[in-house]
Every structure is written in structure tokens, then in C-alpha cells.
Design an enzyme around this catalytic site. Sequence first.
Site, PDB file in Angstrom:
ATOM      1  N   GLU A   1     -10.666  -0.369  -1.610  1.00  0.00           N
ATOM      2  CA  GLU A   1     -10.728   0.859  -0.716  1.00  0.00           C
ATOM      3  C   GLU A   1     -11.381   1.936  -1.557  1.00  0.00           C
ATOM      4  OE1 GLU A   1      -7.460   2.463   1.187  1.00  0.00           O
ATOM      5  OE2 GLU A   1      -6.277   0.463   1.287  1.00  0.00           O
ATOM      6  N   ARG A   2     -12.332   2.748  -0.636  1.00  0.00           N
ATOM      7  CA  ARG A   2     -12.792   4.146  -0.844  1.00  0.00           C
ATOM      8  C   ARG A   2     -11.731   5.019  -0.962  1.00  0.00           C
ATOM      9  NH1 ARG A   2     -16.222   7.196   3.915  1.00  0.00           N
ATOM     10  NH2 ARG A   2     -13.869   7.014   4.788  1.00  0.00           N
TER      11      ARG A   2
ATOM     12  N   CYS B   1      -4.507  -3.392   3.252  1.00  0.00           N
ATOM     13  CA  CYS B   1      -5.210  -1.986   4.032  1.00  0.00           C
ATOM     14  C   CYS B   1      -5.222  -2.549   5.504  1.00  0.00           C
ATOM     15  CB  CYS B   1      -6.804  -1.957   3.388  1.00  0.00           C
ATOM     16  SG  CYS B   1      -7.747  -0.842   4.300  1.00  0.00           S
ATOM     17  N   GLY B   2      -4.517  -1.458   6.129  1.00  0.00           N
ATOM     18  CA  GLY B   2      -4.323  -1.765   7.563  1.00  0.00           C
ATOM     19  C   GLY B   2      -5.848  -1.417   8.518  1.00  0.00           C
ATOM     20  N   THR B   3      -6.584  -0.509   8.003  1.00  0.00           N
ATOM     21  CA  THR B   3      -7.880  -0.315   8.782  1.00  0.00           C
ATOM     22  C   THR B   3      -8.691  -1.488   8.186  1.00  0.00           C
ATOM     23  OG1 THR B   3      -8.776   1.139   7.208  1.00  0.00           O
ATOM     24  CG2 THR B   3      -7.607   1.913   9.185  1.00  0.00           C
TER      25      THR B   3
ATOM     26  N   ASN C   1       0.878  -1.106   0.081  1.00  0.00           N
ATOM     27  CA  ASN C   1       0.175  -0.038   0.015  1.00  0.00           C
ATOM     28  C   ASN C   1       0.888   1.053  -0.107  1.00  0.00           C
ATOM     29  OD1 ASN C   1      -2.807   0.904   2.283  1.00  0.00           O
ATOM     30  ND2 ASN C   1      -2.385   1.407   0.114  1.00  0.00           N
TER      31      ASN C   1
ATOM     32  N   ASN D   1     -15.428   1.214   2.744  1.00  0.00           N
ATOM     33  CA  ASN D   1     -14.598   0.202   2.261  1.00  0.00           C
ATOM     34  C   ASN D   1     -15.105  -1.322   2.426  1.00  0.00           C
ATOM     35  OD1 ASN D   1     -11.830   2.074   2.125  1.00  0.00           O
ATOM     36  ND2 ASN D   1     -12.904   2.592   4.016  1.00  0.00           N
TER      37      ASN D   1
ATOM     38  N   ASN E   1      -6.555  10.690  -0.303  1.00  0.00           N
ATOM     39  CA  ASN E   1      -6.523   9.586  -1.429  1.00  0.00           C
ATOM     40  C   ASN E   1      -6.092  10.069  -2.600  1.00  0.00           C
ATOM     41  OD1 ASN E   1      -7.200   7.497   0.764  1.00  0.00           O
ATOM     42  ND2 ASN E   1      -9.257   8.754   0.360  1.00  0.00           N
TER      43      ASN E   1
ATOM     44  N   CYS F   1      -5.510   5.937   8.233  1.00  0.00           N
ATOM     45  CA  CYS F   1      -5.106   4.869   7.436  1.00  0.00           C
ATOM     46  C   CYS F   1      -3.905   3.956   8.011  1.00  0.00           C
ATOM     47  CB  CYS F   1      -4.409   5.511   5.984  1.00  0.00           C
ATOM     48  SG  CYS F   1      -3.647   4.080   4.788  1.00  0.00           S
ATOM     49  N   GLY F   2      -4.303   2.850   8.158  1.00  0.00           N
ATOM     50  CA  GLY F   2      -3.553   1.946   9.170  1.00  0.00           C
ATOM     51  C   GLY F   2      -2.006   1.555   8.239  1.00  0.00           C
TER      52      GLY F   2
END
EC number: 5.1.1.7
Length: 280
Positions: free
Chosen positions: A210-211, A220-222, A14, A193, A67, A76-77
Site C-alpha cells: 500500500e502506498r 486492502c479493500g480498493t 487492515n 498501490n 495514512n 480506502c475500502g
Amino acid sequence: MTKIKFTKMHGNGNDFIVIDEFENPVPEEKKAAFAKKVCHRRFGIGADGVLFLAKPLHTSLHMRIFNEDGSEAEMCGNGIRCFVKYAVDNGHMNPGKDKVETKAGILEVEARIEDGKTLVKVSMGKPLFDPKKIPAAGLNNFINKPLHGYEVTAVNTGVPHAVIFVDDVNAVDLMKVAPEIRYDLKTFPKGINVNFVQREGHNLRVRTYERGVEGETLSCGTGSVASAAVARYLGYTRDETTVYTAGGQLNISFVSDIAYMEGPAETVYEGEIDVDFSAL
């Protein structure tokens, strides 16, 4: 033309462009257009988003993320891990424990070096199932509700996520089915998301639409935290689980319902770009 220094980084694939606003301030009204320009993979540097390292509003370093479509995200994770590595590498933060301010709140972080690699652990807060906090339609928690042919659970882990368990994540036509859920604004007024999750014992394999990116990202972390939180809520996993994505793995743990995410962050390269802010 203004020369802007940048650092290209990634967390499990990412990828992000880090702009240090202590050195290179970007005008507030130009941030969205700047992000769209530099994130373009053919006409810019190419990235999933831009991380702005800004002067703290309170006592912590301030992270803002835009983004590639120019929208600003709350958190964002994978991005915050890259942010912390950059801050440590450039003297804004010492290794060990510290805090980072985001639009989702002030988060505790911890950076350590293991076998020459930087690992960052982030306290992601308590996953929120209250539909008002996601936001999602209805008065009760959005748990395994039928939607567009799937059983969907919604949770907020800094940003809103829909989590769907399937037998085989690789069998899902993600770019076809995920947008139907992501853009269901009657159900999710701010969009959402979308994560498809496959159970592998007490661990998980996840693919995320991802949105803001409007497509699948390598990690994607989150979304990994959201998937682990829902799996734990439904009794599929315990307090510690490993989440596997196309870009790598993240270790997710829970202590007193607080979620912790740990994973790598890497610098790809540094450079400069000429920007005509008057044209943005």
C-alpha cells in the site's frame, strides 16, 4: 494537553483509528502530523491509518483518511467499512442503506448484522482504466504492459492500483519488487498501490503493497476491487468473485460495470490519548 477519544477498528486486519470530529475536532493543519503520531506502532496507538468522521459537506457523512505517513488518501475500502460500522454503532447512521462522502466521491453503503457481526456493502463506482484517471503514462489503457519484469495492468478504484498476476503470491518477495513499481513516477506520476494476484478458479488470492503505508497490509479493500476488476476485464472471472487476503475475505461483485465490495468491520477497543497539538 488535549484529550482525544478514539476507537480502534479493523477490516480484515487492515486497522484504523477512528476520530469522531463531532466530539473531538482535530485542527486541519495538524491532521497529517496527528496521523503520523498516533499510527506509530511503538510510540503511538498503532494503525495503518486514521479515519476522521466529519460533519457533512453536502448531505452525507464525510470520511477523510490519513495514512500512517501523514498523506491523505482519496478512499480506502476497508476503512469505509469501519467508518460505517462506527457511524451505525454511535447513532450517526441507521442500519440499511446510506451514503458517505469521500475525496473519491459520494459512495452508497449498506450495513447489516449477520450472526452478530456487522457486514458492510459499498458501491465502489466504476473501475477506471483510462490512464488519465489513474494517472498512468500513455494514451491507451495500461493493460498487461511489461514493467520491472512483470506484466502490469493499472486501474483506479478510488485510488490507483497496479495489478500483476502470478502463479504463487507467496513466492513473491513483495517488499523487494513492489517498491520498484510503486515509486516508478515516470509511469505512475502520483505513485501507485501494487497488488500481486493468484487465480484460484474464479476466485482470487491477493497480496497488496500500500502506498502511504509503504508496506504490505493484511488486506486492502480498493486493492481487492482492483484485482477483481482486472480479472474480470481479462476474462479470468465472472461478475462475482471472492478475494482472499491474509486478513480475511471480501466478496466483490459487478452490476452494469459498477463494483460492489462486501466484508466485515470490527471494533477492537476504545480509549483516550493526550495530544499536545502545539508540539505537532
